[in-house]
Enzyme design. Sequence first.
Site, PDB file in Angstrom:
ATOM      1  N   LEU A   1     -10.265   5.171   3.408  1.00  0.00           N
ATOM      2  CA  LEU A   1     -10.825   5.625   2.135  1.00  0.00           C
ATOM      3  C   LEU A   1     -10.737   7.145   2.034  1.00  0.00           C
ATOM      4  O   LEU A   1     -11.470   7.873   2.691  1.00  0.00           O
ATOM      5  CB  LEU A   1     -12.275   5.167   1.996  1.00  0.00           C
ATOM      6  CG  LEU A   1     -12.920   5.447   0.636  1.00  0.00           C
ATOM      7  CD1 LEU A   1     -12.189   4.707  -0.489  1.00  0.00           C
ATOM      8  CD2 LEU A   1     -14.392   5.053   0.645  1.00  0.00           C
ATOM      9  N   GLY A   2      -9.834   7.610   1.180  1.00  0.00           N
ATOM     10  CA  GLY A   2      -9.525   9.031   1.121  1.00  0.00           C
ATOM     11  C   GLY A   2     -10.676   9.924   0.725  1.00  0.00           C
ATOM     12  O   GLY A   2     -10.760  11.076   1.154  1.00  0.00           O
TER      13      GLY A   2
ATOM     14  N   THR B   1      -2.141   3.364   3.939  1.00  0.00           N
ATOM     15  CA  THR B   1      -1.352   4.591   3.989  1.00  0.00           C
ATOM     16  C   THR B   1      -0.623   4.715   5.319  1.00  0.00           C
ATOM     17  O   THR B   1      -1.213   4.480   6.364  1.00  0.00           O
ATOM     18  CB  THR B   1      -2.302   5.795   3.836  1.00  0.00           C
ATOM     19  OG1 THR B   1      -2.930   5.738   2.568  1.00  0.00           O
ATOM     20  CG2 THR B   1      -1.554   7.105   3.978  1.00  0.00           C
TER      21      THR B   1
ATOM     22  N   SER C   1       0.807  -1.213   0.000  1.00  0.00           N
ATOM     23  CA  SER C   1       0.000   0.000   0.000  1.00  0.00           C
ATOM     24  C   SER C   1       0.842   1.267   0.000  1.00  0.00           C
ATOM     25  O   SER C   1       0.301   2.371   0.024  1.00  0.00           O
ATOM     26  CB  SER C   1      -0.944   0.012   1.211  1.00  0.00           C
ATOM     27  OG  SER C   1      -0.203  -0.039   2.409  1.00  0.00           O
TER      28      SER C   1
ATOM     29  N   VAL D   1      -6.518  10.445  -7.191  1.00  0.00           N
ATOM     30  CA  VAL D   1      -5.700  10.912  -6.071  1.00  0.00           C
ATOM     31  C   VAL D   1      -6.589  10.954  -4.835  1.00  0.00           C
ATOM     32  O   VAL D   1      -7.721  11.436  -4.899  1.00  0.00           O
ATOM     33  CB  VAL D   1      -5.112  12.318  -6.344  1.00  0.00           C
ATOM     34  CG1 VAL D   1      -4.411  12.853  -5.099  1.00  0.00           C
ATOM     35  CG2 VAL D   1      -4.142  12.265  -7.520  1.00  0.00           C
ATOM     36  N   GLY D   2      -6.097  10.428  -3.734  1.00  0.00           N
ATOM     37  CA  GLY D   2      -6.868  10.412  -2.496  1.00  0.00           C
ATOM     38  C   GLY D   2      -6.503  11.551  -1.561  1.00  0.00           C
ATOM     39  O   GLY D   2      -5.988  12.589  -1.979  1.00  0.00           O
ATOM     40  N   ASP D   3      -6.723  11.335  -0.289  1.00  0.00           N
ATOM     41  CA  ASP D   3      -6.504  12.389   0.701  1.00  0.00           C
ATOM     42  C   ASP D   3      -5.040  12.536   1.119  1.00  0.00           C
ATOM     43  O   ASP D   3      -4.640  13.580   1.610  1.00  0.00           O
ATOM     44  CB  ASP D   3      -7.332  12.111   1.954  1.00  0.00           C
ATOM     45  CG  ASP D   3      -6.853  10.863   2.693  1.00  0.00           C
ATOM     46  OD1 ASP D   3      -6.794   9.789   2.066  1.00  0.00           O
ATOM     47  OD2 ASP D   3      -6.526  10.953   3.892  1.00  0.00           O
TER      48      ASP D   3
ATOM     49  N   THR E   1      -6.023   7.785   7.597  1.00  0.00           N
ATOM     50  CA  THR E   1      -5.817   6.614   6.758  1.00  0.00           C
ATOM     51  C   THR E   1      -7.176   6.050   6.397  1.00  0.00           C
ATOM     52  O   THR E   1      -8.187   6.378   7.027  1.00  0.00           O
ATOM     53  CB  THR E   1      -4.956   5.556   7.490  1.00  0.00           C
ATOM     54  OG1 THR E   1      -4.650   4.481   6.605  1.00  0.00           O
ATOM     55  CG2 THR E   1      -5.686   4.993   8.697  1.00  0.00           C
TER      56      THR E   1
END
Length: 336
Positions: A251-252, A198, A96, A227-229, A249
């Site tokens: 689901l962004g 993450t 990850s 792109v996530g958080d 951490t």
Amino acid sequence: MKDVYSFILGHKPSCMLNRRRFLSLGPLAGLLPSLTFGASTSSITTQSASGPLVIATWKQIKANEAAIAVLSKGGRALDAVEAGVRIPEADPNDTSVGYGGLPDRDGRVTLDACIMDEKGNAGSVTYLEHIMHPISVARAVMEKTPHVMLSGEGALAFALSQGFKKENLLTKKSEQSWREWLKTAQYKPVINIERHDTIGMLAIDSKGDISGACTTSGLAYKMNGRVGDSPIIGAGLFVDNEIGGACATGLGELVMRTCGSFLVVELMRQGRTPQQACEEAARRITSKQEYKDVQVGFLAVNKQGQHGAYSIQPGFNYTLYQAQDNRVLEAASFLK
């Protein structure tokens, strides 16, 4: 005392006094610092931190040890968090983060990372390919450019100009997993996959300064370009050296919609403990978004060295180094 309050406030809802009225109070003016008009940060900002401290999402003993090695020599929190998260970035067995990260649905390993120091400076990279240590590129963006974020080909070109090595990050193990996924191509993020995700890390150094870092390869088999958080300042990570820091951490998309890490720090500014702030940030998600099949976890520290940890689903653990003890702990959760 009630008469004093009435005289000072003049029965007005605002706590603001003009200079002439303030001076006319004479000795009563000395009572003003003890009055509370809304939340105060004085209890947070006037005490020194109980550093050194390192806290990281998930089981990250080796990452914490790398950060501790920096802090034990009197090093800066910024150097500590960079050194710490570089450990999973280089671990081919951590699917990850960084090298060995699971690819997107097109088979490309794309990385996101951000870093933030005690002065409020920040650097970030998104959709970065071929570079094993995106956290170090993010720091270079912070220190060597006028920008906060670089993305995609621009981020790669910058990294190469700074001497970073271009290499293939798709390991045989991750490629095999991707090819197996292609047989069904069913996209469904797995909660607490292998008990890691993450890595977000916060550190307090011996001077009481706080810094943070966050790095990830993002959701496995995501749409190309997603792109996530994690690289978003205020979502995956936020630090205010007067108050504390927070990281996230999971689901962004859920974290981004609530500016989760910024929210946690602002709640601490208003007087919440780190634990209370993490719990409230999770509640903001569960009260407005669909959450039953996804995970989000928050970590936070304040200037006193207090920490908080909370998640939506059970199963979120974190690694804490404090008082010469480095251990993995289980976070409380909204769902039981």
